[in-house]
Enzyme design. Structure first.
Site, mmCIF file in Angstrom:
data_model
loop_
_atom_site.group_PDB
_atom_site.id
_atom_site.type_symbol
_atom_site.label_atom_id
_atom_site.label_comp_id
_atom_site.label_asym_id
_atom_site.label_seq_id
_atom_site.Cartn_x
_atom_site.Cartn_y
_atom_site.Cartn_z
ATOM 1 N N LYS A 1 0.517 3.515 -3.004
ATOM 2 C CA LYS A 1 -0.444 4.849 -2.909
ATOM 3 C C LYS A 1 0.150 6.182 -2.661
ATOM 4 C CE LYS A 1 -4.305 1.858 -1.074
ATOM 5 N NZ LYS A 1 -3.710 0.559 -0.496
ATOM 6 N N SER B 1 -6.195 4.317 3.119
ATOM 7 C CA SER B 1 -5.561 3.325 2.350
ATOM 8 C C SER B 1 -6.487 2.633 1.325
ATOM 9 C CB SER B 1 -4.763 2.280 3.181
ATOM 10 O OG SER B 1 -3.862 1.656 2.260
ATOM 11 N N SER C 1 1.058 -1.317 0.013
ATOM 12 C CA SER C 1 -0.005 -0.093 0.048
ATOM 13 C C SER C 1 0.838 1.307 -0.051
ATOM 14 C CB SER C 1 -0.820 0.013 1.148
ATOM 15 O OG SER C 1 -2.139 -0.900 0.816
ATOM 16 N N LYS D 1 2.426 6.489 5.242
ATOM 17 C CA LYS D 1 1.818 5.352 4.581
ATOM 18 C C LYS D 1 2.326 3.987 5.005
ATOM 19 C CE LYS D 1 -1.486 3.744 2.377
ATOM 20 N NZ LYS D 1 -1.608 2.761 3.617
#
Length: 380
Positions: free
Chosen positions: A60, A120, A57, A224
């Site tokens: 992202k 997310s 993730s 993140k």
């Protein structure tokens, strides 16, 4: 390459002084660890920083950065409304982390970016990609082009959200540091607006941000987390204290709790063990470069943000700065155009470079300028 060296700025002293007993996270807790001081440009810790891993993730962040770039260019507008494509919804509905987008929902770019950065959202990243670029493949192609543009030399993206893609998506800690530096440096207001929120509500559903440092590390604001079975747990984060910003990466941690602790330890170590000193002020002229074919024979070289150095504890080592550029520079040169680099060498620390910009515009030489330049060249 032409290089000019300036005099040393600080007197030589041994680098033995340390403050406290803080340590960076253990290798078994963070096999990959990277700590970048954005204010000075120095790398404070580099452990397997060029080893490829699957970011999951954390991918992202590139989708977020590309959205910021497109907003800046006018290709996206935060209040712009997209309709969630049925095929995108079929593929991503309730797949992993989600913001629970309904099929054919009308949703703004602002809502989608918040969904990506705070909860997310895999569906949010896919809907943003499809709506902005017309197809997810087109968006991913733009992600890779942007990665090359900012200097992510060892990364590739296969999806907008980092979902498993048989290894097509990979990156390195050093590249993630480059990405974070570009996002924060180019888009500080967008970064503050979208990154570091503790929760987000969409469609009457409130979800928390699982970022392990915000609210736990003073000055922290994201960025993140990521996890895959193959790569383990990772995190790209940042914090700012007293005008000094650090960016950190940990990856390959065996458990989320270990990753979270390692992330906090790395940031606290960086702030505690290193002290920052300003060597030159914002906009200082550090030297000049020779110019060919211009209405001036030289141009001043400036450091737009000043020059800082982070040093362990109370150390006061010898520091040398050297200007380097491919020269002579060719006119025309725009004011503030990056034309050179300043190499900074501090005993006991890795060398690092910061950009130097032209302090003034240099136009192309006219007839009289060319005559004068030729006369000066003859005298030399």
């Amino acid at each position: 390459m032409i290089a000019y060296a300036t005099a040393s700025i600080l007197a030589a002293q041994p680098l033995s002084a340390q403050v406290g007993s803080a340590q960076p996270p253990a290798t078994e807790d963070a096999p990959i660890a990277y700590l970048l001081d954005l204010t000075s440009g120095q790398v404070l810790l580099s452990r397997e920083a060029d080893r490829r891993f699957m970011p999951a993730s954390i991918t992202k962040v590139m989708t977020t950065f590309l959205a910021f770039e497109w907003i800046e260019e006018g290709r996206l507008v935060p209040r712009q409304v997209f309709t969630v494509d049925p095929e995108v919804w079929d593929e991503w509905n309730n797949v992993g982390s989600t913001m629970f987008l309904p099929n054919r929902a009308r949703v703004t770019v602002d809502q989608l970016i918040h969904g990506v950065t705070t909860v997310s959202a895999n569906d949010g990243a896919a809907a943003l990609a499809h709506g902005a670029a017309g197809s997810i493949d087109a968006w991913v192609s733009e992600m890779n082009a942007k990665a090359r543009e900012i200097g992510m030399r060892d990364s590739h993206f296969g999806t907008p959200n980092g979902w498993m893609d048989n290894g097509k998506t990979f990156t390195t800690a050093r590249d993630l540091g480059t990405l974070a530096a570009s996002m924060i440096g180019r888009h500080p207001s967008k970064y503050r607006h979208y990154v570091g929120r503790t929760e987000y509500t969409y469609n009457d559903i409130t979800q928390p941000n699982h970022d392990p440092i915000s609210g736990r590390v003073r000055g922290a604001d994201g960025i993140k987390t990521g996890f895959t079975n193959q790569a383990g747990y990772g995190f790209l984060g940042s914090a700012e204290r007293n005008g000094r910003r650090l960016v950190m990466v940990v990856a390959g941690s065996p458990r989320s709790s270990v990753r979270d602790r390692a992330s906090r330890e790395l940031l606290e170590w960086g702030f505690r063990e290193f002290e920052q000193k300003q060597l030159l002020g914002r906009g200082a002229i550090v030297g000049e470069a020779q110019v060919q074919g211009g209405d001036a024979g030289t141009v001043g070289l400036a450091v737009p943000g000043g020059v800082y150095v982070s040093l362990p504890g109370d150390a006061d080592p010898r520091i040398e700065m050297t200007i380097s550029y491919r020269g002579p520079l060719r006119a025309p040169i725009a004011e503030n155009e990056q034309v050179a680099e300043l190499l900074i060498q501090a005993e006991g620390m890795p060398d690092y470079r910061i950009p130097l910009h032209a302090a003034a515009e240099v136009g192309e030489a006219g007839f009289l300028d060319r005559v004068a330049n030729g006369f000066r060249g003859w005298l030399r």
